[in-house]
Scaffold this motif. Structure first.
Motif, PDB file in Angstrom:
ATOM      1  N   THR A  42     -17.460  30.144 -65.116  1.00  0.00           N
ATOM      2  CA  THR A  42     -17.431  30.467 -66.548  1.00  0.00           C
ATOM      3  C   THR A  42     -16.689  29.395 -67.332  1.00  0.00           C
ATOM      4  O   THR A  42     -17.132  28.972 -68.413  1.00  0.00           O
ATOM      5  N   HIS A  45     -18.875  26.376 -67.484  1.00  0.00           N
ATOM      6  CA  HIS A  45     -19.998  26.610 -68.400  1.00  0.00           C
ATOM      7  C   HIS A  45     -19.577  26.320 -69.839  1.00  0.00           C
ATOM      8  O   HIS A  45     -20.285  25.618 -70.580  1.00  0.00           O
ATOM      9  N   ASN A  46     -18.425  26.864 -70.245  1.00  0.00           N
ATOM     10  CA  ASN A  46     -17.942  26.645 -71.609  1.00  0.00           C
ATOM     11  C   ASN A  46     -17.619  25.167 -71.854  1.00  0.00           C
ATOM     12  O   ASN A  46     -17.938  24.613 -72.906  1.00  0.00           O
ATOM     13  N   HIS A  49     -20.869  22.967 -71.930  1.00  0.00           N
ATOM     14  CA  HIS A  49     -21.616  23.157 -73.173  1.00  0.00           C
ATOM     15  C   HIS A  49     -21.029  22.282 -74.285  1.00  0.00           C
ATOM     16  O   HIS A  49     -21.765  21.687 -75.083  1.00  0.00           O
ATOM     17  N   CYS A  79     -26.143  32.531 -62.680  1.00  0.00           N
ATOM     18  CA  CYS A  79     -26.542  31.180 -63.068  1.00  0.00           C
ATOM     19  C   CYS A  79     -27.806  31.199 -63.919  1.00  0.00           C
ATOM     20  O   CYS A  79     -27.950  30.413 -64.858  1.00  0.00           O
ATOM     21  N   LEU A  82     -26.771  32.119 -67.349  1.00  0.00           N
ATOM     22  CA  LEU A  82     -26.047  31.034 -68.012  1.00  0.00           C
ATOM     23  C   LEU A  82     -26.922  29.803 -68.228  1.00  0.00           C
ATOM     24  O   LEU A  82     -26.549  28.905 -68.982  1.00  0.00           O
ATOM     25  N   HIS A  84     -28.118  27.683 -65.622  1.00  0.00           N
ATOM     26  CA  HIS A  84     -27.811  26.577 -64.718  1.00  0.00           C
ATOM     27  C   HIS A  84     -28.638  26.686 -63.434  1.00  0.00           C
ATOM     28  O   HIS A  84     -28.793  27.795 -62.888  1.00  0.00           O
TER      29      HIS A  84
END
Length: 457
Positions: A42, A45-46, A49, A79, A82, A84
């Motif tokens: 997580t 991911h942030n 981005h 994933c 998200l 990915h």
């Protein structure tokens, strides 16, 4: 200071220190489905981005518990949500050796074979892991080397094999990682291993789980973490008791990091001395994979430095990932100082005049390799004439076919581990003995030179 920052900011700071300011376009993450790795997913991911980095997620299913397949599938689902790409690599234990060590080695090997051209792999080791490892190694009687904190960044050397060695059922992915670029001579850019990055080392397990709970994230708890048959599970319970006495994760982790500083200083001293007293053995103008240590310089060096040089010599000659245990190393050093000899870590050591020779132990050499494979972490076959040949140790029969021991070469038995190309049982090439035509060269294996080996640590 870190306590005043959010985990997202602390993660971004760690990534900046590990990779900045020019981030790669693609990064891999190893995610098991546990709380630590799902929190890292997580966070990454942030971060990705915001920075325009593409993530590639991989889960190694060790198949040791009935639930592992479902846990890997859960990571795949997350994933997908998200956005990915995700891969599941399934491992089949052969029942040999220590299970936990075999699983760890398999995880790195499979990731290395899967990653293609990805050069960085994130793993979610935490401050708790540093403290637990410190106690486990303290229990084994480790010194400065073993008690040092795990590094935030290190190189993982390539392992033998590629994805073609895996059966189709062993790989499940939504997209294939980008292929490595080719350097001069057709050597792929991923040949020198990948960088394992640990951006969560200053974060605690509790912090990461709180982060996931706040975001209503998913994770699974591995029951082996509570199984007292495993050392780490017992140490984890012990940490709760020690914390009440002021020996919590933060204190132990700080001590481990201080040990790391001491290790770096001691290693720098050993590297400096090694540069003066250690040389690579050559035959016919080619490195044999053996080392020669000046006996007088070795004897005059302080014990800690002496043992570090000896340990690194053994690692390099054997292309081994780890150094040998301290007690065995100390005993071997004593024998060598008195003019004796011995074997350790797959190496044969003996005093030859004013030098200590560290060579490969013939009985410990690798199984034969074919075209495209690295043998003994160093050599490989090449060229059209090598088609159908196998690369293996010269041995006594090969030495006889080559005409015997050349003048000025070490004793015959010390030549047995030399790389040689065979067609069936017929010797066709052994460059170190100037026999045959080429066919064998140093490949992109674990270490290019002893000096390079020392520089990596």
């Amino acid at each position: 200071m870190s306590g005043t920052k959010s985990l997202d900011q602390r993660f971004a700071d760690a990534m900046g220190q590990l990779l900045g300011p020019d981030f790669p376009t693609d990064i891999a993450l190893a995610v098991s489905g546990g709380g630590d790795s799902m929190a890292m997913l997580t966070l990454a991911h942030n971060w990705a981005h915001a920075w325009g980095v593409r993530l590639w997620v991989v889960t190694v299913d060790h198949g040791l518990r009935a639930e592992s397949a479902a846990e890997a599938a859960m990571v795949a689902e997350e994933c997908t949500l998200l956005g990915h790409p995700h891969a599941i690599l399934r491992w089949h234990w052969d029942g040999q050796g220590n299970l936990m060590d075999a699983a760890r080695r398999a995880r790195l090997s499979l990731i290395d074979r899967w990653r293609g051209g990805l050069e960085h792999v994130l793993m979610a080791h935490t401050q708790d892991d540093v403290a637990e490892t410190f106690l486990m190694r303290l229990k084994r009687g480790s010194g400065v080397e073993g008690l040092s904190a795990m590094r935030a960044s290190l190189t993982v050397q390539p392992h033998a094999g590629d994805m073609h060695d895996m059966a189709p059922v062993d790989v499940c992915w939504t997209a294939q990682p980008p292929m490595p670029t080719q350097k001069g001579g057709g050597v792929s850019a991923n040949s020198n291993g990948f960088r394992l990055l640990r951006p969560c080392l200053d974060m605690t397990r509790a912090e990461l789980r709180h982060y996931l709970r706040t975001l209503k994230g998913r994770w699974v708890d591995d029951p082996t973490n509570e199984d007292p048959t495993y050392d780490r599970a017992r140490i984890r319970k012990l940490l709760d008791l020690l914390g009440a006495e002021g020996l919590g994760c933060d204190t132990l982790s700080d001590t481990a990091h201080r040990m790391s500083r001491a290790r770096q200083a001691l290693h720098a001293r050993a590297r400096d001395v090694a540069g003066r007293i250690v040389t690579e053995e050559c035959l016919n103008g080619l490195g044999t994979g053996a080392l020669l240590i000046d006996r007088n310089g070795f004897a005059e060096t302080e014990e800690d430095t002496r043992l570090r040089i000896l340990a690194e010599s053994l690692r390099w000659v054997a292309s081994a990932e780890y150094r040998p245990r301290a007690q065995a190393l100390e005993q071997l050093a004593e024998r060598l100082l008195s003019g004796g000899q011995g074997t350790l870590h797959g190496c044969d050591l003996r005093c030859l005049g004013n030098q200590i020779r560290v060579g490969r132990e013939f009985s410990a050499v690798s199984a034969p390799a074919s075209m495209g494979q690295i043998w003994e972490g160093r050599w490989q076959l090449y060229g059209a004439s090598a088609k159908g040949a196998s690369l293996r140790a010269l041995g006594s029969d090969g030495l006889k076919q080559a005409g015997g021991r050349p003048e000025g070469a070490p004793a015959a038995r010390l030549l047995y581990p030399l790389p040689a190309a065979f067609l069936g049982e017929v010797l066709v090439a052994c460059p170190h003995l100037d026999y045959g035509e080429g066919m064998i060269r140093e490949g992109s294996g674990r270490y290019s030179s002893f000096t390079a080996s020392f520089e990596r640590h």
